[in-house]
Design a protein around this motif. Structure first.
Motif, short mmCIF file in Angstrom:
data_model
loop_
_atom_site.label_atom_id
_atom_site.label_comp_id
_atom_site.label_asym_id
_atom_site.label_seq_id
_atom_site.Cartn_x
_atom_site.Cartn_y
_atom_site.Cartn_z
N UNK A 104 -2.19 -9.30 8.42
CA UNK A 104 -1.13 -8.62 9.17
C UNK A 104 -0.81 -7.28 8.51
N UNK A 105 -0.46 -6.29 9.31
CA UNK A 105 -0.08 -4.97 8.81
C UNK A 105 1.33 -4.64 9.29
N UNK A 106 2.20 -4.25 8.35
CA UNK A 106 3.58 -3.94 8.66
C UNK A 106 3.92 -2.54 8.15
N UNK A 107 4.29 -1.60 9.02
CA UNK A 107 4.75 -0.29 8.54
C UNK A 107 6.16 -0.40 7.98
N UNK A 113 0.84 -1.19 0.00
CA UNK A 113 0.00 0.00 0.00
C UNK A 113 0.87 1.25 0.00
N UNK A 114 0.57 2.19 -0.88
CA UNK A 114 1.26 3.48 -0.89
C UNK A 114 0.54 4.38 0.11
N UNK A 115 1.21 4.69 1.22
CA UNK A 115 0.57 5.46 2.29
C UNK A 115 0.74 6.96 2.14
N UNK A 116 1.42 7.40 1.08
CA UNK A 116 1.61 8.84 0.90
C UNK A 116 0.27 9.53 0.67
N UNK A 170 3.86 8.51 10.43
CA UNK A 170 2.68 8.90 11.21
C UNK A 170 1.89 7.69 11.71
N UNK A 171 1.71 7.61 13.03
CA UNK A 171 0.89 6.55 13.62
C UNK A 171 -0.56 6.70 13.21
N UNK A 172 -1.03 7.93 13.13
CA UNK A 172 -2.42 8.17 12.76
C UNK A 172 -2.70 7.69 11.33
N UNK A 228 -2.90 -12.79 3.97
CA UNK A 228 -2.44 -11.57 3.32
C UNK A 228 -1.67 -10.70 4.31
N UNK A 229 -0.52 -10.24 3.88
CA UNK A 229 0.30 -9.31 4.65
C UNK A 229 0.22 -7.95 3.95
N UNK A 230 -0.23 -6.94 4.67
CA UNK A 230 -0.34 -5.60 4.09
C UNK A 230 0.91 -4.81 4.48
N UNK A 231 1.75 -4.52 3.50
CA UNK A 231 2.95 -3.71 3.73
C UNK A 231 2.57 -2.25 3.51
N UNK A 232 2.45 -1.51 4.60
CA UNK A 232 2.07 -0.09 4.52
C UNK A 232 3.34 0.69 4.20
N UNK A 233 3.57 0.90 2.90
CA UNK A 233 4.83 1.44 2.40
C UNK A 233 4.81 2.98 2.36
N UNK A 234 6.00 3.54 2.22
CA UNK A 234 6.21 4.99 2.09
C UNK A 234 5.74 5.76 3.32
N UNK A 235 5.75 5.12 4.49
CA UNK A 235 5.38 5.84 5.70
C UNK A 235 6.39 6.94 6.03
#
Length: 346
Positions: A115-118, A44-47, A89-91, A76-83
């Motif tokens: 699972x979610x991974x920052x 996921x692009x978190x920008x 940001x935690x929010x 499924x593992x959700x890689x929260x990318x570009x944090x």
């Protein structure tokens, strides 16, 4: 554009990465990749604005997620990318986690398998190594690679008859003029075995086998393999064909009944049938019933229309030659560049 394949090893496991293209024009390639996967990593692009663009009604995030679940992927593992672009940001992480969790559970993923991974692909933050102390003070969980290592091997249908779907046909060199690659979905094979290709019905002999680019005498369900064949001409082999045990073969079908999850509204209509790399033109000819999602009980017989999000059974007729299908195979139906439904052949 095709699926990129790469491999890497850690101290605990060996992984094969199937990197499918994300653009909507290459969804058929993505289907081919998902059909070979044991689990999925959704990046996921978190920008700012990027997640929202992918997650809106026609966004690729939703379509890709529904497709991998429909193809049988359960973890499924959700890689929260570009944090790093939003100052870790935690929010922002929680916002994405909340929206995605709701969507993933509605799509059929069990909470325990999500699972979610920052992380940050650019800086490598929380990919392989833990981030520097204080960079993500609100996170104490695993790195992305550590989360990959937690995945348990799936139970394979080793005792069932051989089923290998061909993903590529090529010349493996002067010594191996007829070679194929693909994933063994069921059963096992070894050098010297006789096989039959469906739908052509032509037989051949396994001359050599490669797993992870290493020669081997045998392979079993779950392996992605390269097989060098003899006594068969390349013209009888195509992407999407199935190699079988000659004594227990798949029967090509010109029509089939399928239990589907409708992604879009569905009526009797022209569709493209996708199974792995197999593509065939067809038509939804009968809407047989709508079903209760929780119990599978028939809610209505012969509906005039199937609404998006509904579970239903329909009959599909193929417009061309029969294709190798049997009960339990997972199929995707597309029309006009959109995925309209996916499900399991009955």
């Amino acid at each position: 554009m095709d699926i990129a394949v790469n491999k890497f090893e850690t101290e605990k496991a060996r992984f094969t990465i199937l990197d499918a293209p994300g653009h909507r024009d290459f969804i058929p390639n993505m289907i081919a990749g998902a059909s070979q996967a044991d689990f999925a990593v959704l990046v996921i692009d978190s920008s700012t604005g990027a997640f929202e663009a992918g997650f809106h009604l026609r966004g690729q995030t939703k379509e890709h997620t529904l497709l991998v679940r429909s193809m049988g992927v359960q973890r499924i593992i959700v890689a929260v990318n570009k944090l790093d672009s939003v100052e870790w940001s935690h929010e922002r992480f929680e916002e994405i986690e909340q929206q995605m969790t709701q969507f993933l559970t509605q799509a059929g993923f069990a909470s325990k398998n999500i699972s979610f991974i920052p992380c940050s692909g650019l800086t490598g933050g929380n990919i392989v190594k833990k981030p520097k102390s204080g960079l993500i003070p609100w996170y104490s969980g695993p790195t992305l690679v550590e989360e990959l290592e937690k995945t348990k091997p799936l139970t394979r249908a080793i005792e069932k008859p051989l089923r290998l779907t061909i993903s590529d046909v090529f010349k493996g060199g002067i010594m191996n003029p007829v070679s194929i690659s693909g994933r063994i979905e069921a059963g096992s094979l070894q050098v010297g075995d006789n096989i039959i290709a469906i739908p052509s019905g032509e037989s051949g002999i396994i001359k050599a086998i490669e797993v992870d680019e290493e020669p081997t005498d045998w392979a079993v369900a779950g392996h992605n393999v390269v097989i060098h064949l003899s006594n068969i001409d390349m013209v009888h082999l195509r992407e999407g064909d199935i190699l079988c045990d000659p004594t227990n073969r798949v029967t090509p079908q010109s029509s089939f009944t399928i239990k589907i999850l409708a992604f879009e509204g569905l009526t009797p209509m022209m569709v493209d049938v996708h199974r792995g790399r197999l593509h065939a033109p067809g038509k939804v000819v009968y809407l047989l019933s709508t079903l209760d999602k929780a119990t599978g009980v028939v809610l209505k017989k012969k509906p005039r229309h199937i609404t998006a999000g509904s579970l239903a059974t329909v009959k599909v007729e193929l417009m061309g030659n029969p294709i190798p299908l049997e009960a339990g195979y997972r199929v995707v139906l597309r029309s006009g560049g959109q995925t309209v439904a996916a499900g399991i052949v009955e």
